[in-house]
Design a protein around this motif. Structure first.
Motif, PDB file in Angstrom:
ATOM      1  N   SER A 146       0.666  -1.157  -0.115  1.00 25.80           N
ATOM      2  CA  SER A 146      -0.010  -0.086  -0.082  1.00 25.80           C
ATOM      3  C   SER A 146       1.060   1.521   0.101  1.00 25.80           C
ATOM      4  CB  SER A 146      -0.957   0.097   1.222  1.00 25.80           C
ATOM      5  OG  SER A 146      -0.286   0.483   2.469  1.00 25.80           O
ATOM      6  N   GLU A 147       0.342   2.294  -0.014  1.00 18.23           N
ATOM      7  CA  GLU A 147       1.020   3.694  -0.103  1.00 18.23           C
ATOM      8  C   GLU A 147       1.269   4.236   1.047  1.00 18.23           C
ATOM      9  OE1 GLU A 147      -3.376   6.299  -0.270  1.00 18.23           O
ATOM     10  OE2 GLU A 147      -2.028   6.104  -1.911  1.00 18.23           O
ATOM     11  N   TYR A 148       0.913   3.114   2.263  1.00 15.88           N
ATOM     12  CA  TYR A 148       1.296   3.451   3.677  1.00 15.88           C
ATOM     13  C   TYR A 148       2.828   3.566   3.871  1.00 15.88           C
ATOM     14  CZ  TYR A 148      -3.772   3.239   4.663  1.00 15.88           C
ATOM     15  OH  TYR A 148      -5.061   3.524   4.617  1.00 15.88           O
TER      16      TYR A 148
ATOM     17  N   VAL B 292       2.877   7.831   6.034  1.00 14.10           N
ATOM     18  CA  VAL B 292       1.791   8.730   6.757  1.00 14.10           C
ATOM     19  C   VAL B 292       1.841   8.059   8.181  1.00 14.10           C
ATOM     20  CG1 VAL B 292       0.370   8.725   4.834  1.00 14.10           C
ATOM     21  CG2 VAL B 292      -0.101   6.837   6.196  1.00 14.10           C
ATOM     22  N   ARG B 293       1.349   8.914   9.245  1.00 10.01           N
ATOM     23  CA  ARG B 293       1.509   8.735  10.436  1.00 10.01           C
ATOM     24  C   ARG B 293       0.042   7.838  10.866  1.00 10.01           C
ATOM     25  NH1 ARG B 293       4.769  12.368  13.442  1.00 10.01           N
ATOM     26  NH2 ARG B 293       5.566  14.023  12.132  1.00 10.01           N
ATOM     27  N   ASP B 294       0.191   7.117  11.775  1.00 14.49           N
ATOM     28  CA  ASP B 294      -0.766   6.234  12.357  1.00 14.49           C
ATOM     29  C   ASP B 294      -1.821   5.457  11.677  1.00 14.49           C
ATOM     30  OD1 ASP B 294      -0.025   7.165  15.169  1.00 14.49           O
ATOM     31  OD2 ASP B 294      -0.812   9.101  14.660  1.00 14.49           O
ATOM     32  N   PHE B 295      -1.337   5.094  10.620  1.00 19.84           N
ATOM     33  CA  PHE B 295      -2.357   4.161   9.804  1.00 19.84           C
ATOM     34  C   PHE B 295      -2.804   3.135  10.516  1.00 19.84           C
ATOM     35  CE2 PHE B 295       1.858   2.444   8.380  1.00 19.84           C
ATOM     36  CZ  PHE B 295       1.439   1.011   8.548  1.00 19.84           C
ATOM     37  N   LYS B 296      -3.955   2.881  10.086  1.00 16.12           N
ATOM     38  CA  LYS B 296      -4.675   1.723  11.170  1.00 16.12           C
ATOM     39  C   LYS B 296      -4.849   0.501  10.648  1.00 16.12           C
ATOM     40  CE  LYS B 296      -5.537   5.355  14.154  1.00 16.12           C
ATOM     41  NZ  LYS B 296      -4.814   5.257  15.240  1.00 16.12           N
ATOM     42  N   GLU B 297      -4.943   0.420   9.263  1.00 13.21           N
ATOM     43  CA  GLU B 297      -4.910  -0.947   8.537  1.00 13.21           C
ATOM     44  C   GLU B 297      -3.759  -1.804   8.587  1.00 13.21           C
ATOM     45  OE1 GLU B 297      -6.804  -0.495   4.859  1.00 13.21           O
ATOM     46  OE2 GLU B 297      -8.771   0.557   5.704  1.00 13.21           O
ATOM     47  N   GLU B 298      -3.548  -2.887   8.786  1.00 18.78           N
ATOM     48  CA  GLU B 298      -2.328  -3.595   8.426  1.00 18.78           C
ATOM     49  C   GLU B 298      -2.132  -3.616   6.852  1.00 18.78           C
ATOM     50  OE1 GLU B 298      -1.026  -7.522  10.386  1.00 18.78           O
ATOM     51  OE2 GLU B 298      -2.063  -8.162   8.460  1.00 18.78           O
ATOM     52  N   THR B 299      -0.745  -3.681   6.581  1.00 23.33           N
ATOM     53  CA  THR B 299      -0.486  -3.756   5.166  1.00 23.33           C
ATOM     54  C   THR B 299       0.532  -4.766   5.060  1.00 23.33           C
ATOM     55  OG1 THR B 299       0.422  -2.584   3.163  1.00 23.33           O
ATOM     56  CG2 THR B 299       1.376  -1.622   5.461  1.00 23.33           C
TER      57      THR B 299
ATOM     58  N   ASN C  58       7.836 -12.339   2.945  1.00 27.07           N
ATOM     59  CA  ASN C  58       6.568 -11.733   3.009  1.00 27.07           C
ATOM     60  C   ASN C  58       6.666 -11.267   4.312  1.00 27.07           C
ATOM     61  OD1 ASN C  58       3.980 -10.739   2.115  1.00 27.07           O
ATOM     62  ND2 ASN C  58       3.041 -12.535   3.039  1.00 27.07           N
ATOM     63  N   PHE C  59       6.197  -9.724   4.402  1.00 29.60           N
ATOM     64  CA  PHE C  59       6.145  -9.338   5.676  1.00 29.60           C
ATOM     65  C   PHE C  59       4.792  -8.601   6.216  1.00 29.60           C
ATOM     66  CE2 PHE C  59      10.254  -9.169   4.352  1.00 29.60           C
ATOM     67  CZ  PHE C  59      11.283  -9.485   5.309  1.00 29.60           C
ATOM     68  N   ASN C  60       3.958  -8.628   6.984  1.00 32.64           N
ATOM     69  CA  ASN C  60       2.977  -8.180   7.416  1.00 32.64           C
ATOM     70  C   ASN C  60       3.363  -6.946   8.389  1.00 32.64           C
ATOM     71  OD1 ASN C  60       1.081  -9.703   6.264  1.00 32.64           O
ATOM     72  ND2 ASN C  60       0.705 -10.943   8.040  1.00 32.64           N
ATOM     73  N   VAL C  61       2.662  -5.824   8.065  1.00 30.03           N
ATOM     74  CA  VAL C  61       3.441  -4.518   8.749  1.00 30.03           C
ATOM     75  C   VAL C  61       2.049  -3.856   9.340  1.00 30.03           C
ATOM     76  CG1 VAL C  61       4.606  -2.501   8.394  1.00 30.03           C
ATOM     77  CG2 VAL C  61       5.092  -4.377   6.804  1.00 30.03           C
TER      78      VAL C  61
END
Length: 300
Positions: free
Chosen positions: A66-68, A87-94, A107-110
């Protein structure tokens, strides 16, 4: 009317059966697919600080979920990836994925965290600690059907066994001796094993190693016909050979042959120096390359 009702009921029952069968098939396929899933690593990033991941091999491909996230290879470090939140404080996991030159897929979950407890990660240490050394192999076009991990293992085997099977190809000047230790062949690929001996007190810093096919005899004022042969892999990056020490390397190239009026030239160039060394390899040397038996990783 009753006939119409019976037909409608039969149709509904048939649709329910098909839907149930399809759902079972999807569930079955999903279960089968999950057997081959690549387990992700979990990590957190933040906005004000950069995280770094050190991979066991050079990074070849990066895809951000994502663009996060923003990421890029560290300058002058092919195996280090820097990544941070855009971006600050993104809520969704990417997530993001990485493929390295040794054919490994990561592969990494962030998730976002304002103050991560860890910023830098060594993937080789993580793999050993979690017993995840055997991650999936990715096949690269230039290697054909060869597994990158097998090619790497063959190069490592040649390097560690350090046998000298070719004893007539070498050059020596200015205290530097450059030798072709062996030529090996496996599944359409050549493995060239070289050794450089520095018998001087001045370090020899390798700038680059060059492979090319040239005319054996060139008349004066005749344009030299050169065909570069680009190595697909090398066991380790060329570096500095300190005074009175010896170092070796293994280069992977596509299999080829040459005519009798041409030679393969292997050149090693010194950075900011003039102690260049040149080897000449005949077609007879290529066709007598030693076969590698990958079943037992033995050199025949």
């Amino acid at each position: 009317m009753k006939a119409i009702f019976k037909n409608l009921l039969a149709t509904l029952c048939l649709m329910a059966f098909i839907t149930g069968a399809d759902a079972q098939q999807v569930a079955s396929n999903t279960t089968k697919l999950s057997m081959g899933k690549v387990e992700p690593y979990e990590m957190v990033v933040t906005y004000n600080k950069t995280s770094h991941l050190i991979f066991p091999s050079a990074i070849r491909y990066v895809d951000l979920g994502s663009e996060y996230l923003i990421a890029g290879k560290a300058e002058d470090a092919e195996n280090v990836l820097r990544i941070k939140a855009s971006v600050r404080d993104f809520k969704e996991e990417t997530n993001f994925s990485v493929i390295t030159d040794d054919g490994r897929f990561y592969n990494f979950n962030v998730r976002y965290h304002p103050r991560p407890s860890t910023l830098n990660y060594d993937l080789l240490t993580m793999q050993k600690a979690t017993h995840r050394e055997n991650v999936n192999d990715v096949l690269f076009e230039e290697l054909g059907g060869n597994s990158p991990s097998l090619a790497g293992l063959l190069m490592e085997t040649i390097y560690k066994e350090n046998k000298r099977i070719v004893k007539h190809i070498g050059s020596k000047s200015y205290g530097i001796q450059f030798l072709l230790q062996g030529i090996y062949v496996h599944n359409g690929k050549f493995y060239f094993h070289t050794e450089l001996r520095n018998r001087s007190n001045v370090p020899f810093n390798i700038d680059f190693v060059n492979f090319k096919v040239v005319d054996k005899k060139v008349a004066k004022r005749t344009v030299v016909q050169e065909k570069p042969m680009i190595p697909l892999r090398m066991y380790k990056p060329p570096g500095e050979i300190k005074g009175n020490t010896t170092d070796q390397n293994v280069f992977l190239l596509d299999q080829f042959t040459i005519t009798d009026d041409k030679v393969l030239v292997i050149e090693v160039f010194e950075k900011n120096g003039g102690r260049q060394q040149v080897l000449q390899v005949e077609n007879t040397d290529l066709v007598h390359a030693r076969l590698i038996n990958d079943m037992h990783l033995k050199i025949n």
